[in-house]
Write an enzyme that holds these catalytic residues in place. Sequence first.
Site, PDB file in Angstrom:
ATOM      1  N   GLN A 102    -102.017  89.034  15.389  1.00  0.00           N
ATOM      2  CA  GLN A 102    -102.975  90.126  15.178  1.00  0.00           C
ATOM      3  C   GLN A 102    -102.224  91.342  14.640  1.00  0.00           C
ATOM      4  O   GLN A 102    -101.332  91.878  15.305  1.00  0.00           O
ATOM      5  CB  GLN A 102    -103.710  90.523  16.466  1.00  0.00           C
ATOM      6  CG  GLN A 102    -104.839  91.522  16.114  1.00  0.00           C
ATOM      7  CD  GLN A 102    -105.527  92.138  17.299  1.00  0.00           C
ATOM      8  OE1 GLN A 102    -104.873  92.666  18.196  1.00  0.00           O
ATOM      9  NE2 GLN A 102    -106.850  92.093  17.314  1.00  0.00           N
ATOM     10  N   TYR A 148    -108.623 101.546  16.363  1.00  0.00           N
ATOM     11  CA  TYR A 148    -107.339 101.659  15.663  1.00  0.00           C
ATOM     12  C   TYR A 148    -107.601 101.957  14.184  1.00  0.00           C
ATOM     13  O   TYR A 148    -108.729 102.265  13.809  1.00  0.00           O
ATOM     14  CB  TYR A 148    -106.484 100.420  15.946  1.00  0.00           C
ATOM     15  CG  TYR A 148    -106.224 100.318  17.442  1.00  0.00           C
ATOM     16  CD1 TYR A 148    -105.433 101.275  18.083  1.00  0.00           C
ATOM     17  CD2 TYR A 148    -106.838  99.343  18.218  1.00  0.00           C
ATOM     18  CE1 TYR A 148    -105.245 101.239  19.463  1.00  0.00           C
ATOM     19  CE2 TYR A 148    -106.659  99.300  19.596  1.00  0.00           C
ATOM     20  CZ  TYR A 148    -105.853 100.255  20.212  1.00  0.00           C
ATOM     21  OH  TYR A 148    -105.681 100.233  21.575  1.00  0.00           O
TER      22      TYR A 148
END
Length: 357
Positions: A98, A177
């Site tokens: 990820q 994010y």
Amino acid sequence: MTTLFDSHRLGDLTLPNRVVMAPMTRVRAAAGGLATPSMATYYAQRATAGLIVTEGVQPSSIGQSNPGTPGLHTDEQVAAWRPVTAAVHANGGRLFAQLMHGGRVSHPDTTGMRPVGPSAVPAAGKVFTPTGLQPPPTPRALETSEVAEHARSYARAARRALDAGFDGVELHGANGYLISQFLSSNANLRTDRYGGSVANRIRFAVEAATATVEAVGASRTGVRLSPGGTFWGIREADVPALYAELITELARLQVAYVHLEATAGDEVLLGLRRAWPGALIMNPVLPMGPKQTGRAEADHWLGLGADLISFGRAFLSNPDLVERLRTGLPLAPVDEATYYQGGDAGYLTYPAYQHTA
Ligand SMILES: Cc1cc2nc3c(=O)[nH]c(=O)nc-3n(C[C@H](O)[C@H](O)[C@H](O)COP(=O)(O)O)c2cc1C
């Protein structure tokens, strides 16, 4: 009816079951963002998953959010990941890294740099730093000319991920994010081509996905999204339109999968399922919510059209989760105190189910 234990074709991979290990930051990397032998053991213990998605991995040094997270932007980091991917493959598993750029959810005490974001708006909450929790600093707003470089950082890290033996990458487009900051309407106050309209707010996500697909291929690129999520103070205007347009672009790119969190109502999520022609990984409960994904939530979402189900906390505390689900064995509870600390304790110490005579 489809069950969790049916195989599924994902890109070029055949997954033996539909149980995905959800990405979970565990803050156990060595200095320099290096993966460790314990990380190899941790992931290899869980290799019976149809697919493992690793913890968030920084694609650049300025993209690091928490201290103690691993990276994929130096040769040393690539070398350190190789035993991890080899151990998972040796145990018959598959894993995607990820790629997580923290953007404004970062701190100079962690990276040595002022964090960057779409706009000079600090995140809500407190960020982890080497000396404990601190208020997030006001990020420096990226110049228009700099944005593409940050989008390309995902692609460069993706190439390194393949070099390190990963089967693919998942772009972290969720949870507040950097990609999620661009999608938002309060962290992103830009008036250039990256802010304002839906088409502009999805541009960074699409540029990052396009660059990654060009670098490693669509079949090795997944994207995680949290429609309507409010992590780190994020707010998103026009959620259905925003995600419908983004899904259309991801469909055009033919990425391997979209990984959705249950951060919106079923109406929005089901609309996205209908709009998305490819593989859908569903994470059926609210991240960090009181209830963790279990068999009932998984079966519910398979019935609603998800192709794969990701399990976070249940996989953390049950390395043999697939077998426990298959045979109806009880699940071990998770110890929150060792999520982000404790070394091998609460990391390698969860046993497979112990059958007693
Ligand atoms: C310790 C911990 C760390 C997490 N770190 C990440 C992360 O790095 N990236 C991410 O996308 N989600 C992260 N999550 C969210 C999980 O992937 C998942 O969405 C959440 O735990 C809800 O699913 P569950 O009920 O199956 O645990 C984290 C969750 C936990 C418990």
